[in-house]
Design a protein around this motif. Structure first.
Motif, short mmCIF file in Angstrom:
data_model
loop_
_atom_site.label_atom_id
_atom_site.label_comp_id
_atom_site.label_asym_id
_atom_site.label_seq_id
_atom_site.Cartn_x
_atom_site.Cartn_y
_atom_site.Cartn_z
N VAL A 29 0.95 -1.31 -0.03
CA VAL A 29 -0.15 0.10 0.20
C VAL A 29 1.18 1.33 -0.02
N GLY A 30 0.44 2.23 -0.74
CA GLY A 30 1.12 3.31 -0.75
C GLY A 30 2.43 3.51 -1.36
N VAL A 31 2.98 2.77 -2.35
CA VAL A 31 4.17 2.80 -2.83
C VAL A 31 4.10 2.65 -4.24
N GLY A 32 2.83 2.74 -4.83
CA GLY A 32 2.74 2.89 -6.28
C GLY A 32 2.47 1.45 -7.13
N MET A 33 1.72 0.59 -6.31
CA MET A 33 1.33 -0.57 -6.85
C MET A 33 -0.12 -0.74 -7.22
N ALA A 34 -0.73 0.34 -7.21
CA ALA A 34 -2.28 0.61 -7.54
C ALA A 34 -3.04 -0.34 -6.70
N SER A 35 -2.44 -0.41 -5.25
CA SER A 35 -3.30 -1.62 -4.44
C SER A 35 -4.63 -1.23 -4.04
N SER A 36 -5.19 0.08 -3.86
CA SER A 36 -6.54 0.40 -3.66
C SER A 36 -7.38 -0.02 -4.82
N THR A 37 -6.84 0.68 -6.18
CA THR A 37 -7.65 0.55 -7.32
C THR A 37 -7.78 -0.82 -7.40
N ALA A 38 -6.73 -1.77 -7.40
CA ALA A 38 -6.96 -3.16 -7.68
C ALA A 38 -7.87 -3.79 -6.69
N ASP A 39 -7.84 -3.41 -5.42
CA ASP A 39 -9.00 -3.83 -4.45
C ASP A 39 -10.56 -3.58 -5.06
N GLU A 48 -11.71 7.55 -6.95
CA GLU A 48 -10.61 7.92 -6.78
C GLU A 48 -9.95 8.03 -8.23
N ARG A 49 -8.87 8.52 -8.36
CA ARG A 49 -7.95 8.76 -9.58
C ARG A 49 -7.57 7.32 -9.37
N ALA A 50 -7.43 6.79 -10.75
CA ALA A 50 -7.02 5.30 -10.97
C ALA A 50 -6.12 4.95 -12.26
N ASP A 51 -5.33 3.76 -12.04
CA ASP A 51 -4.59 3.14 -13.02
C ASP A 51 -5.30 2.32 -13.73
N SER A 52 -4.78 1.87 -14.87
CA SER A 52 -5.61 1.20 -15.77
C SER A 52 -5.68 -0.51 -15.58
N VAL A 53 -5.86 -0.74 -14.24
CA VAL A 53 -5.61 -2.10 -14.05
C VAL A 53 -6.86 -3.05 -14.32
N PHE A 54 -7.95 -2.04 -14.57
CA PHE A 54 -9.26 -2.64 -14.97
C PHE A 54 -9.07 -3.38 -16.38
N LEU A 55 -8.14 -3.27 -16.85
CA LEU A 55 -7.70 -3.75 -18.21
C LEU A 55 -6.93 -4.89 -18.19
N ASP A 56 -6.76 -5.78 -19.23
CA ASP A 56 -5.98 -6.82 -19.00
C ASP A 56 -4.95 -6.76 -20.29
N VAL A 72 4.32 9.36 -1.22
CA VAL A 72 4.06 10.76 -1.98
C VAL A 72 2.54 10.88 -1.96
N ASP A 73 2.12 11.92 -1.64
CA ASP A 73 0.77 12.52 -2.07
C ASP A 73 0.56 13.15 -3.24
N THR A 74 -0.16 12.14 -4.14
CA THR A 74 -0.40 12.46 -5.44
C THR A 74 -0.83 13.69 -5.67
N ALA A 75 -1.97 14.10 -4.83
CA ALA A 75 -2.80 15.33 -4.98
C ALA A 75 -1.97 16.66 -4.64
N PHE A 102 12.46 1.61 -14.57
CA PHE A 102 11.30 2.32 -14.41
C PHE A 102 11.23 2.65 -13.07
N VAL A 103 10.16 3.51 -12.71
CA VAL A 103 9.72 4.04 -11.51
C VAL A 103 8.24 4.09 -11.58
N ALA A 104 7.97 4.23 -10.05
CA ALA A 104 6.46 4.50 -9.96
C ALA A 104 6.69 6.19 -9.76
N HIS A 105 6.10 6.98 -10.67
CA HIS A 105 6.64 8.26 -10.98
C HIS A 105 5.98 8.87 -9.61
N THR A 106 4.89 8.84 -9.08
CA THR A 106 4.23 9.21 -7.99
C THR A 106 4.37 8.38 -6.66
#
Length: 302
Positions: free
Chosen positions: A104-114, A143-151, A184-187, A259-263
């Protein structure tokens, strides 16, 4: 805004058979690209998330408890309520449980994946076809989200919840990565990012063009080079403390890019071919000398 629709004046109740129903969603290792799309003083922030073979799981066992969302996180519970309202459904009695190997909170899209795992569980529970538009509507509300809803890979506007271009499943990488301390606080950093994007608009445009060409031609090495450029540009505004060390030693390990988690807090190497055990040992020693435990994971598809 997410629109609630009801089935007439009454809520429909479907009672599926008693069995465990599950939903699964992969997470990310940050992004292969994050930068501006569009001209003008307020460009859209676009992402090409980097899917990783690590996941969030949500399980529902009908008939084993009261009809509520207890057992889900706050955002997932909200997603479940929005889903039920949208379809005019009532949750049957049952018990929820969850599991995740996403930090959680490192750039792995954990909340969106949940959230997506919860929605996939509900689609299966009520025997409904998976509907990306419904998922996007729920995510846009939460929330603002990554595209993990796509495969598949995609160029995605995270704040607008809009897929600009689907990029397919031909690209895959092996990775060695670490998680630096902090969050990192994205907002909070968004104004800094937008100012940086305005200054570096031409460089980001070239980087994105190179990345999209790499995807179009199925060339992972070209994608890795563009990802390194995006990571380098990000270093000017949200620096990773180990970035220079990784850049200096990239050729030593035969890595194709960075590669990096940009935020977020992730940083690592991209390999088009799986590194052998000796290289993995050397990588582990290298990252340990920097004060970090190295992890290995496969990213992308292919």
């Amino acid at each position: 805004m997410f629109v609630t629709t009801l089935a007439g004046d009454a809520r429909e109740t479907r009672h599926p058979p008693v069995r465990t129903v599950s939903g699964v969603c992969h997470g990310t290792l940050g992004e292969l690209f994050q930068g501006p799309v569009g001209a003008g003083p307020d460009p859209d922030i676009a992402l090409v998330s980097f899917p990783v073979d690590r996941h969030s799981w949500v399980h529902f066992i009908p008939g084993t408890g009261p009809a509520n969302t207890y057992g889900l996180g706050e955002k997932s519970a909200t997603a479940a309520r929005l889903f039920l309202d949208h379809y005019g459904l009532t949750l049957p009695p049952g018990r929820w449980s969850t599991h995740s190997d996403l930090r959680v909170g490192v750039g792995m899209a954990s909340s969106t994946a949940d959230i997506v795992a919860t929605l996939r569980c509900l689609f299966r529970l009520f025997a409904l076809p998976y509907d990306t538009d419904v998922v996007l509507g729920v995510l846009a509300t939460i929330e603002r989200a990554d595209s993990v809803f796509l495969d598949e890979f995609a160029l995605h506007l995270s704040n607008r919840h809009r897929v600009v271009r689907r990029l397919g499943t031909d690209i895959a990488f092996h990775t060695a990565f670490v998680t630096e301390p902090g969050t990192v606080d994205t907002a909070a950093v968004t104004p800094l990012l937008l100012e940086h994007y305005r200054r570096r608009g031409e460089e980001y445009a070239r980087c994105l063009s190179d990345l999209l060409k790499g995807f179009a031609s199925g060339d992972p090495a070209a994608v890795a080079r563009a990802a390194t450029t995006s990571a380098t540009l990000s270093q000017e505004v949200l620096p990773k403390e180990t970035f220079d060390d990784l850049l200096d030693h990239r050729e030593r390990f035969g890595a194709d890019g960075i590669f990096v988690a940009h935020t977020g807090c992730l940083i690592g190497y991209l390999f088009c071919r799986r590194p052998g055990p000796d290289v993995k040992s050397d990588l582990s020693a290298f990252f340990h000398s920097l004060g970090h435990q190295c992890s290995f994971a496969q990213g992308g598809y292919g």
